[in-house]
Design a protein around this motif. Structure first.
Motif, PDB file in Angstrom:
ATOM      1  N   LYS A 192       0.889  -1.114  -0.050  1.00  0.00           N
ATOM      2  CA  LYS A 192       0.006  -0.011   0.254  1.00  0.00           C
ATOM      3  C   LYS A 192       0.811   1.052   0.129  1.00  0.00           C
ATOM      4  CE  LYS A 192      -1.024  -0.616   4.977  1.00  0.00           C
ATOM      5  NZ  LYS A 192      -1.912  -1.032   5.918  1.00  0.00           N
TER       6      LYS A 192
ATOM      7  N   THR B  93      -5.267  -6.165   3.386  1.00  0.00           N
ATOM      8  CA  THR B  93      -5.132  -5.801   4.690  1.00  0.00           C
ATOM      9  C   THR B  93      -4.988  -7.270   5.499  1.00  0.00           C
ATOM     10  OG1 THR B  93      -5.563  -4.560   6.812  1.00  0.00           O
ATOM     11  CG2 THR B  93      -7.270  -5.552   5.539  1.00  0.00           C
ATOM     12  N   ARG B  94      -4.544  -7.119   6.831  1.00  0.00           N
ATOM     13  CA  ARG B  94      -4.376  -8.640   7.584  1.00  0.00           C
ATOM     14  C   ARG B  94      -5.931  -8.885   7.841  1.00  0.00           C
ATOM     15  NH1 ARG B  94      -0.484  -6.401  12.083  1.00  0.00           N
ATOM     16  NH2 ARG B  94      -1.550  -4.463  11.453  1.00  0.00           N
TER      17      ARG B  94
END
Length: 235
Positions: free
Chosen positions: A97, A151-152
């Motif tokens: 990102k 994202t996680r």
């Protein structure tokens, strides 16, 4: 108490060691990008050693991992795989990102290493820039790697893939190697405590070039969630 102490020692050892690697890369990065890539690989190996000896976390790979001109799509559950992928693959060019590149010191090293910035909210023009950067890394003989959820994700959850995967799949014309991981079981997102255990990478079947985008997404989504409970695929 033991888990807390091990987690504390890991954080101290890893982040102090990381600063040494970053400063070394800053000092030598102007010499050659290859030097930065070697230092980054050493940093990843250091991280895996810290996880092994301080946290009691070991790594297992299930399936045959093909090497070559592929787009590697990896499940994202914790910070672990974003660093460890440099041990798994040879100098991978990773999509990251865009805001990460603004971090002092780290952002400069990321550019020297050859990470590929991704603008989450941008449109077709950003995708063209991303394609050009990806083509450049392929020409260097480096594998491409993407965490398509953006994202996680907590272990057991299976959100849809972001649109960037389908765009890259169509534009690059590369077969896809989907890889599942269960790192979130022992290193949960946003948690200080990290538990001992085996972190497994499960290599899925290669997704060939030329599939309909929806079918490609379906196959990749199923493969990267292969280590989740079966009910996760219904989410």
């Amino acid at each position: 108490m033991l888990t807390a102490l091990r987690s504390l020692f890991f954080m101290l050892a890893f982040y102090v060691g990381s600063l040494v690697f970053v400063l070394t890369a800053m000092a030598l990065g102007s010499v050659t990008p290859m030097m930065v890539q070697r230092i980054a690989t050493g940093w990843s190996r250091y991280h895996r050693s810290c996880a092994r000896w301080l946290l009691g976390q070991t790594v297992r790979v299930e399936g045959d991992l093909p090497l070559g001109a592929y787009l590697y799509i990896i499940k994202h559950e914790s910070m672990f795989e974003t660093i460890d992928v440099l041990c798994l693959l040879d100098r991978p060019a990773i999509g990251a990102k865009r805001e990460l590149f603004d971090i002092p010191l780290w952002g400069r090293i990321a550019r020297l290493y050859g990470l590929i910035p991704i603008e989450r909210a941008a449109g077709a023009s950003a995708l063209r820039v991303l394609r050009a950067a990806a083509k450049d890394r392929i020409a260097q003989g480096r594998p491409l790697c993407l965490f398509p959820e953006g994202t996680r994700v907590p272990h057991g959850e299976a959100p849809p893939l972001r649109a960037g995967f389908a765009g890259l799949y169509s534009l690059l014309g590369l077969p896809v190697v989907p890889i599942a991981i269960d790192s979130g079981r022992v290193s949960p997102r946003g948690k200080f405590l990290k538990r001992p255990g085996v972190i497994t990478y499960k290599v899925g079947e290669i997704v060939p070039v030329g599939l309909d985008r929806r079918e490609a997404e379906r196959q990749v989504h199923a493969a990267i969630n292969a280590l989740n409970p079966p009910s996760a695929l219904d989410q």
